[in-house]
Design an enzyme around this catalytic site. Structure first.
Site, PDB file in Angstrom:
ATOM      1  N   GLU A 275      21.189  28.439 -18.606  1.00 26.97           N
ATOM      2  CA  GLU A 275      22.467  29.169 -18.482  1.00 26.97           C
ATOM      3  C   GLU A 275      23.340  28.581 -17.384  1.00 26.97           C
ATOM      4  OE1 GLU A 275      21.085  33.042 -17.331  1.00 26.97           O
ATOM      5  OE2 GLU A 275      20.243  33.497 -19.300  1.00 26.97           O
ATOM      6  N   PRO A 276      23.666  27.302 -17.455  1.00 25.49           N
ATOM      7  CA  PRO A 276      24.505  26.747 -16.389  1.00 25.49           C
ATOM      8  C   PRO A 276      25.942  27.219 -16.501  1.00 25.49           C
ATOM      9  CG  PRO A 276      24.152  25.101 -18.093  1.00 25.49           C
ATOM     10  CD  PRO A 276      23.370  26.320 -18.507  1.00 25.49           C
ATOM     11  N   GLY A 277      26.545  27.519 -15.381  1.00 25.96           N
ATOM     12  CA  GLY A 277      27.965  27.854 -15.352  1.00 25.96           C
ATOM     13  C   GLY A 277      28.690  26.815 -14.523  1.00 25.96           C
ATOM     14  N   CYS A 346      48.528  39.418   3.322  1.00 22.92           N
ATOM     15  CA  CYS A 346      48.564  40.016   4.661  1.00 22.92           C
ATOM     16  C   CYS A 346      47.173  40.344   5.188  1.00 22.92           C
ATOM     17  CB  CYS A 346      49.427  41.254   4.625  1.00 22.92           C
ATOM     18  SG  CYS A 346      51.044  40.860   3.981  1.00 22.92           S
ATOM     19  N   GLU A 347      46.355  39.319   5.327  1.00 25.11           N
ATOM     20  CA  GLU A 347      45.024  39.475   5.923  1.00 25.11           C
ATOM     21  C   GLU A 347      44.687  38.157   6.591  1.00 25.11           C
ATOM     22  OE1 GLU A 347      41.590  40.819   3.900  1.00 25.11           O
ATOM     23  OE2 GLU A 347      42.723  42.003   2.452  1.00 25.11           O
ATOM     24  N   TYR A 375      34.275  30.133 -11.023  1.00 24.45           N
ATOM     25  CA  TYR A 375      34.449  31.288 -10.135  1.00 24.45           C
ATOM     26  C   TYR A 375      35.786  31.220  -9.401  1.00 24.45           C
ATOM     27  CZ  TYR A 375      29.518  31.376 -11.305  1.00 24.45           C
ATOM     28  OH  TYR A 375      28.340  31.368 -12.003  1.00 24.45           O
TER      29      TYR A 375
HETATM   30  N1  LLP Z   1      22.683  33.208 -15.305  1.00 27.98           N
HETATM   31  C1  LLP Z   1      22.718  34.334 -14.574  1.00 27.98           C
HETATM   32  C2  LLP Z   1      21.858  35.450 -14.952  1.00 27.98           C
HETATM   33  C3  LLP Z   1      23.576  34.429 -13.461  1.00 27.98           C
HETATM   34  O1  LLP Z   1      23.596  35.541 -12.744  1.00 27.98           O
HETATM   35  C4  LLP Z   1      24.392  33.320 -13.117  1.00 27.98           C
HETATM   36  C5  LLP Z   1      25.303  33.385 -11.971  1.00 27.98           C
HETATM   37  C6  LLP Z   1      24.330  32.171 -13.924  1.00 27.98           C
HETATM   38  C7  LLP Z   1      23.450  32.145 -15.002  1.00 27.98           C
HETATM   39  C8  LLP Z   1      25.168  30.963 -13.669  1.00 27.98           C
HETATM   40  O2  LLP Z   1      24.913  30.381 -12.444  1.00 27.98           O
HETATM   41  P1  LLP Z   1      25.593  28.972 -12.084  1.00 27.98           P
HETATM   42  O3  LLP Z   1      25.008  27.931 -13.001  1.00 27.98           O
HETATM   43  O4  LLP Z   1      27.043  29.108 -12.297  1.00 27.98           O
HETATM   44  O5  LLP Z   1      25.239  28.754 -10.678  1.00 27.98           O
HETATM   45  N2  LLP Z   1      30.802  33.900  -7.563  1.00 27.98           N
HETATM   46  C9  LLP Z   1      29.800  33.065  -6.950  1.00 27.98           C
HETATM   47  C10 LLP Z   1      28.701  32.693  -7.915  1.00 27.98           C
HETATM   48  C11 LLP Z   1      28.017  33.877  -8.548  1.00 27.98           C
HETATM   49  C12 LLP Z   1      26.917  33.502  -9.494  1.00 27.98           C
HETATM   50  C13 LLP Z   1      26.408  34.683 -10.219  1.00 27.98           C
HETATM   51  N3  LLP Z   1      25.442  34.418 -11.243  1.00 27.98           N
HETATM   52  C14 LLP Z   1      30.478  31.831  -6.346  1.00 27.98           C
HETATM   53  O6  LLP Z   1      31.698  31.716  -6.439  1.00 27.98           O
HETATM   54  O7  LLP Z   1      29.804  30.987  -5.788  1.00 27.98           O
END
Ligand code: LLP
Length: 421
Positions: A275-277, A346-347, A375
């Site tokens: 599940e890469p994001g 304004c912060e 993100y």
């Molecule tokens: N799978 C699950 C269950 C997750 O909770 C996440 C991310 C991913 C996959 C994807 O993770 P990635 O490959 O993108 O690292 N907003 C934060 C990151 C929050 C990540 C939450 N979960 C930031 O801007 O760094």
């Protein structure tokens, strides 16, 4: 590698000068490169070949329909964490059997929507959730395919707000209790156990925590099989980190990550899901902004941009670093100077960077925040009543607005004043 490079002194997204987009769309805006998104997706699927696998893009990192369609058309699955994300994936044309539903607090309504529309699997995170899902599925005459998310108690060595695999975190069930929980899952009438799920955190810059977690999952697979469960799939989560600076970071590559997966769980005969994001979307996007003023402060110069913490919250929320570069490349030999780069909100927290070295900047100049594809837009808000930033997709020499900037009227029109006021 990404496709945001200087050509003839001007920063381009693929073949399009970002300043051309700024002239058409106005600033600030997010811009994504189709070639970079495609390339990053392909790196993962090539790294997992020949194992049977599905790369499920974590759409929480970047959920614009155009991006989802682009990845879905390449064969990507999607990892969703809400009914909204599920519906986005479907609206982008991704079939239900390529959608995995993760998240610690799915509501019954969300379960129903996904079951109705079709779903590959729910990653369930607790016994109460398992029972609720069994009830909902049974009431629809269905059995919901599930994996149970286990918490392996591994330190992901990342920012505390995005580490998820320690026992004090809210995620998954403790791996020691897995036998009990799988026994109950197998007995529930509305569930069909497909496999095991694990995700230990985000922006991991070493492979070792993954290795620890995956070895535990391999061991658990053997144990659960011995207890009579058919474990066909392993969902290994996301979390592989990206370089946020050009110079000194070298997180592991998808090929190394793929090799680790093969080494730790490749022999189990399971279908692998990941599940890469961030690794797909992060370096595929920039946020372009214009300098409103240069303000000479007490012992420092402030670069006041038209982008703010509501548009890109990562620096103020996680203390995150994003490289900031001028769209017009500085002439060789130009001396840089330090700026505190801030937004108009304004912060004091609305600070992107302190004492950041940049070439001399002037009112009206354009800058890009690199590595802002993940993100970024998805975490934007309209704080200070600043309309959401638009999104643009580039492919080759053309671009399209894939989310328009709301007009002030649209923004105001979402509120209503009750008659009795
Ligand atoms: N799978 C699950 C269950 C997750 O909770 C996440 C991310 C991913 C996959 C994807 O993770 P990635 O490959 O993108 O690292 N907003 C934060 C990151 C929050 C990540 C939450 N979960 C930031 O801007 O760094």
């Amino acid at each position: 590698m990404d496709h945001f490079l200087y050509r003839n002194g001007s920063l381009h997204a693929e073949e399009v000068p970002l300043s051309d987009i700024a002239a058409t769309v106005g600033t600030p805006f997010y811009c994504y490169s189709a070639a970079t998104l495609e390339r990053h997706y392909r790196l993962f699927t090539e790294a997992l070949t020949p194992l049977p696998h599905l790369v499920c893009f974590a759409i929480k990192s970047l959920s614009n329909l155009a991006v989802l369609k682009l990845l879905g058309d390449l064969g990507a699955g999607m990892d969703v964490v809400s009914a909204g994300e599920y519906l986005r994936a479907r609206a982008a044309g991704v079939p239900g059997d390529r959608i995995v539903f993760s998240g610690v607090g799915k509501t019954r309504e969300e379960m129903r929507i996904a079951l109705e529309g079709g779903i590959r699997q729910f990653n369930v995170e607790s016994e109460p959730e398992m029972r609720a899902l069994s009830e909902v599925a049974s009431s629809m005459g269905l059995r919901a395919p599930i994996a149970v998310r286990v918490n392996p108690d591994v330190d992901a060595r990342t920012h505390e707000k995005i580490a998820t695999g320690k026992k004090e975190n809210k995620f998954g069930i403790p791996i020691e209790r897995a036998s009990e929980v799988y026994a109950e899952a197998a007995a529930l009438p509305g569930l069909e156990v497909m496999g095991i799920d694990v995700h230990i955190g985000s922006q991991l810059t070493e492979l070792e925590p993954f290795e620890q977690a995956y070895l535990k999952v391999a061991e658990l697979t053997g144990r659960l099989r011995a207890e009579g469960h058919e474990i066909r799939r392993l969902d290994l989560g996301g979390g592989l980190g990206i370089p946020y600076t050009r110079s000194n970071e070298a997180p592991p590559l998808p090929t190394d990550y793929g090799a680790l997966i093969k080494r730790t769980v490749g022999h189990l005969g399971c279908e692998i899901e990941i599940e890469p994001g961030r690794l797909i979307s992060g370096n595929s996007g920039v946020l372009v902004s214009r300098v409103i003023y240069v303000k000479n402060g007490e012992g420092r110069d402030f670069l006041i941009l038209d982008a703010a913490m509501n548009d890109l919250v990562r620096p103020s929320m996680y203390g995150a670093h994003h490289d900031i570069v001028p769209l017009a490349e500085a002439a060789p030999g130009t001396e840089s100077q330090p700026y505190d780069v801030v937004g108009p909100v304004c912060e004091t927290g609305d600070t992107f960077a302190k004492a950041r070295a940049l070439p001399p900047m002037a009112e009206g100049d354009l800058v890009a925040f690199r590595s802002a594809g993940a993100y970024g837009a998805v975490m934007a808000s309209e704080y200070n009543s600043r309309p959401l930033v638009p999104e643009v997709l580039v492919r080759g020499d053309h671009f399209a607005v894939i989310r328009a900037r709301p007009t002030f009227d649209e923004m105001l029109g979402r509120d209503s004043i009750p008659e009795w006021l």
